[in-house]
Design a protein around this motif. Structure first.
Motif, short mmCIF file in Angstrom:
data_model
loop_
_atom_site.label_atom_id
_atom_site.label_comp_id
_atom_site.label_asym_id
_atom_site.label_seq_id
_atom_site.Cartn_x
_atom_site.Cartn_y
_atom_site.Cartn_z
N LYS A 254 -10.04 -23.62 -12.58
CA LYS A 254 -11.45 -24.05 -12.57
C LYS A 254 -12.06 -23.84 -11.20
N SER A 255 -11.31 -24.15 -10.15
CA SER A 255 -11.82 -23.96 -8.79
C SER A 255 -12.02 -22.49 -8.48
N VAL A 256 -11.08 -21.65 -8.93
CA VAL A 256 -11.19 -20.21 -8.68
C VAL A 256 -12.38 -19.63 -9.45
N ASP A 257 -12.63 -20.12 -10.65
CA ASP A 257 -13.79 -19.67 -11.43
C ASP A 257 -15.08 -19.90 -10.65
N LEU B 194 -19.91 -18.63 1.91
CA LEU B 194 -18.91 -18.84 2.95
C LEU B 194 -18.03 -20.04 2.62
N ALA B 195 -18.50 -20.89 1.71
CA ALA B 195 -17.71 -22.06 1.31
C ALA B 195 -16.46 -21.66 0.55
N ASN B 196 -16.39 -20.40 0.12
CA ASN B 196 -15.23 -19.94 -0.65
C ASN B 196 -13.93 -20.01 0.15
N VAL B 197 -14.02 -19.80 1.46
CA VAL B 197 -12.81 -19.87 2.28
C VAL B 197 -12.26 -21.29 2.28
N LYS B 198 -13.16 -22.27 2.43
CA LYS B 198 -12.75 -23.67 2.39
C LYS B 198 -12.20 -24.03 1.02
N GLU B 199 -12.88 -23.57 -0.04
CA GLU B 199 -12.44 -23.84 -1.41
C GLU B 199 -11.08 -23.20 -1.67
N GLU C 93 -10.07 -37.49 -12.52
CA GLU C 93 -9.06 -36.45 -12.31
C GLU C 93 -9.63 -35.32 -11.46
N LYS C 94 -10.84 -34.87 -11.80
CA LYS C 94 -11.49 -33.79 -11.06
C LYS C 94 -11.75 -34.19 -9.61
N LYS C 95 -12.20 -35.43 -9.42
CA LYS C 95 -12.50 -35.94 -8.07
C LYS C 95 -11.25 -35.97 -7.21
N LEU C 96 -10.15 -36.49 -7.75
CA LEU C 96 -8.91 -36.59 -6.99
C LEU C 96 -8.33 -35.21 -6.68
N PHE C 97 -8.41 -34.33 -7.66
CA PHE C 97 -7.83 -33.00 -7.49
C PHE C 97 -8.56 -32.20 -6.43
N ALA C 98 -9.84 -32.51 -6.21
CA ALA C 98 -10.64 -31.77 -5.23
C ALA C 98 -10.35 -32.18 -3.79
N GLN C 99 -9.62 -33.28 -3.60
CA GLN C 99 -9.31 -33.76 -2.26
C GLN C 99 -8.29 -32.86 -1.58
N ARG C 100 -8.42 -32.71 -0.27
CA ARG C 100 -7.49 -31.85 0.48
C ARG C 100 -6.07 -32.40 0.45
#
Length: 210
Positions: free
Chosen positions: A100-103, A112-117, A55-62
């Motif tokens: 979770k991603s925002v945390d 700088l990876a925060n912009v991509k995230e 679930e985590k892996k799929l949700f992280a996809q663009r």
């Protein structure tokens, strides 16, 4: 339902709503993602149980896609999932996932990876907010009312995207709006929480730190 038609390798693919990604679910359609060479590659095989890791892996996809020949299977699953009695539960799951991603972003605010995230987080919400079945009140009703900088920033992004949708903004404009709202308070994560949450007037020293 807003969908993006992709023509790659003479096959048609459709962008799906990530609200269908839930731990313990078994999807009856394959899922694909964009690889580095811009082509679509398989990332999930139908009939596979979605573990927490999956679930985590799929949700992280663009973006996640289904083939044209399995589009009806996806749409039937989506429509059942978004039945009125289930909507709030599914939207709450989506909210928890993006939280979770925002945390992670606020744990390392100078990256700088925060912009991509942030763009990934906004994309996850946009796929739901832009769907024809989406109701603004349903999403807003599950927002957290605990005032922490990270939840406030996420909520600000949700409100901004919902407002932008109602105003008829295009997808690219919505992405910029949602990302800006999500990042607007990132600097506050470097400030003592006692100051951020203080009731009353700040001292000169506290104001200087802000």
């Amino acid at each position: 339902m807003t969908q993006m038609l992709q023509k790659i390798n003479k096959r048609k693919y459709y962008l799906i709503d990530k609200v269908v990604i839930n731990e313990g679910a078994t999807l009856m359609f394959d899922l694909f993602i964009r690889s580095d060479n811009k082509k679509l590659a398989p990332v999930y095989t139908k009939g596979t149980l979605l573990s927490p890791q999956e679930e985590k892996k799929l949700f992280a996809q663009r973006g996640l896609y289904v083939r044209e020949d399995e589009k009806e299977l996806y749409e039937k699953y989506f429509q059942d999932l978004m039945a009125p009695q289930k909507v709030s539960v599914k939207l709450e799951n989506l909210y928890k996932q993006v939280t979770k991603s925002v945390d992670k972003m606020f744990e390392n605010p100078e990256s700088l990876a925060n912009v991509k995230e942030a763009k990934v987080v906004v994309d996850n919400m946009m796929s739901t907010i832009l769907s024809e079945d989406f109701a603004v009140t349903s999403f807003i009703s599950i927002l957290s009312y605990d005032y922490y900088t990270h939840t406030h920033s996420l909520n600000a992004s949700v409100y901004a995207l919902c407002l932008g949708r109602e105003l008829g903004l295009q997808k690219k404009e919505l992405e910029k709006l949602g990302t800006a709202a999500l990042l607007h308070d990132l600097g506050k994560s470097k400030i003592d929480k006692a100051i951020i949450n203080k009731n009353g007037k700040l001292t000169n020293a506290e104001f200087e730190e802000i």
